[in-house]
Design an enzyme around this catalytic site. Structure first.
Site, short mmCIF file in Angstrom:
data_model
loop_
_atom_site.label_atom_id
_atom_site.label_comp_id
_atom_site.label_asym_id
_atom_site.label_seq_id
_atom_site.Cartn_x
_atom_site.Cartn_y
_atom_site.Cartn_z
N TYR A 120 25.60 45.92 22.47
CA TYR A 120 24.43 45.43 23.21
C TYR A 120 23.28 46.42 23.10
O TYR A 120 23.45 47.62 23.33
CB TYR A 120 24.76 45.22 24.69
CG TYR A 120 25.70 44.08 24.99
CD1 TYR A 120 26.12 43.19 24.00
CD2 TYR A 120 26.20 43.88 26.27
CE1 TYR A 120 26.98 42.15 24.29
CE2 TYR A 120 27.06 42.85 26.56
CZ TYR A 120 27.46 41.99 25.57
OH TYR A 120 28.32 40.97 25.86
N PRO B 173 26.68 31.48 32.14
CA PRO B 173 26.92 30.46 33.17
C PRO B 173 25.79 29.45 33.30
O PRO B 173 26.00 28.36 33.84
CB PRO B 173 27.08 31.28 34.45
CG PRO B 173 26.33 32.54 34.19
CD PRO B 173 26.53 32.82 32.73
N GLY C 89 17.02 25.09 35.93
CA GLY C 89 15.80 24.37 36.28
C GLY C 89 14.86 24.32 35.10
O GLY C 89 13.64 24.39 35.24
N LEU D 249 20.49 25.40 32.49
CA LEU D 249 20.91 24.97 33.83
C LEU D 249 20.15 25.71 34.93
O LEU D 249 20.56 25.70 36.08
CB LEU D 249 22.42 25.19 34.00
CG LEU D 249 23.31 24.39 33.05
CD1 LEU D 249 24.75 24.86 33.11
CD2 LEU D 249 23.22 22.90 33.37
#
Length: 326
Positions: free
Chosen positions: A53, A211, A219, A217
């Site tokens: 990362y 998630p 909005g 997911l």
């Protein structure tokens, strides 16, 4: 902050895990430290990273940012720290995969970047079909005996990989895998077929990543209408458009029950019995608030049923073979 055990272990962790994939790639050191400071204020003590990362040339910026935060904050003992090994960290052929050489060398490199003496959860970032489990567990046993790691986890494993890994660990009288980090959200439910049932049988805690399905997911359609920049807009062609109809219905449902889509998506995951802690990837400290609200949010049966209708499970639902057979 609610807490739970990590899989079958005695180790307790917060019900949300702070993912640091954005550290180094999306945000700098100061912003990363602000996210971690706010996370601790909110009671989050589970932090996940990986050697790759933030890495452009093997520099592992995400781990380095965490290490500098540990030095500055003195919070190392307060954090359950997870990192990973597998991805290439240089052009050298042995600086990748799950050979004993790379597992041990990668752990030692991560310890230096993280400025710590131990890693709580050392995760195999992907399956390595070329390396046998006896070799992998020999390396993980060595690191455990040296006190450099406490537990072993996996990521992106199929259900049968978990079984094979645990079978080999049992033969060696080694604890084996205690957690599996997999992509799991309302839009991607394939792990319900075999990964989740295998994990439940073996006592492996599930750590869902992505998630919010890359912001779809969160909005996304409202944000697009309002011109709010973010991942929901960045990934719109690939992540939002294929599911536009379902996402429209989802956002309408969230509005009816008076909850933000972020909170609902994470609360749904927290309601799954196999899930230990969803991994959230904030790019700013303020982005922690809605996920934290999910920890104390209980979705009623009608809402859970409506979510299943909008985002149907694979096949007949539930585990295989019932999901596809009579």
């Amino acid at each position: 902050m609610h807490r739970t055990h990590l899989g079958r272990t005695g180790l307790t962790v917060s019900r949300l895990c702070v993912g640091t994939m954005n550290f180094g790639w999306q945000i700098g050191e100061e912003e990363s430290h602000a996210v971690l400071d706010r996370a601790v204020e909110l009671g989050l003590d589970f932090v996940d990273t990986a050697n790759m990362y933030g890495s452009e040339t093997g520099d592992g910026l995400s781990e380095r940012f965490l290490g500098s935060w540990f030095d500055k904050s003195g919070r190392r003992d307060d954090i359950v720290l997870a990192t990973k090994v597998y991805a290439p960290m240089s052009d050298r052929p042995n600086d990748r995969g799950l050979s004993a050489r790379n597992i041990i060398a990668s752990c030692e490199a991560s310890l230096r970047r993280l400025r710590t003496d131990w890693i709580d959860l050392f995760q195999l970032h992907h399956v390595d079909r070329r390396t046998g489990w006896d070799e992998i567990w020999q390396a993980m046993e060595t690191l455990t005996h040296q006190g450099k790691i406490r537990y072993a986890g996996s990521s992106n494993f199929a259900g049968w990989h978990l079984v094979r890994a645990q079978e080999a660990a049992d033969r060696r009288h080694f604890l084996g895998i205690v957690s599996e980090q997999c992509r799991y959200n309302l839009l991607q439910r394939h792990v319900e077929l075999e990964v989740l049932p295998a994990a439940a049988e073996l006592g492996v805690g599930i750590l869902p990543y992505s998630p919010l399905h890359f912001g779809a997911l969160s909005g996304a359609l409202r944000k697009q209408r309002e011109g709010i920049a973010g991942r929901a807009v960045l990934h719109a062609p690939d992540r939002v458009e294929p599911h536009r109809s379902a996402i429209e219905r989802y956002e309408q449902l969230c509005a009816r029950i008076g909850l933000d889509p972020v909170t609902v998506a994470i609360a749904w995951l927290l309601a799954r019995p196999e899930v230990t802690a969803p991994i959230i990837g904030p790019r700013a400290a303020a982005q922690l608030d809605l996920p934290v609200a999910a920890v104390s949010t209980v979705l009623d049966a009608d809402t859970m049923a409506a979510l299943d209708e909008i985002f149907p499970p694979v096949g007949n639902g539930g585990p295989g073979p019932e999901a596809w057979a009579w």
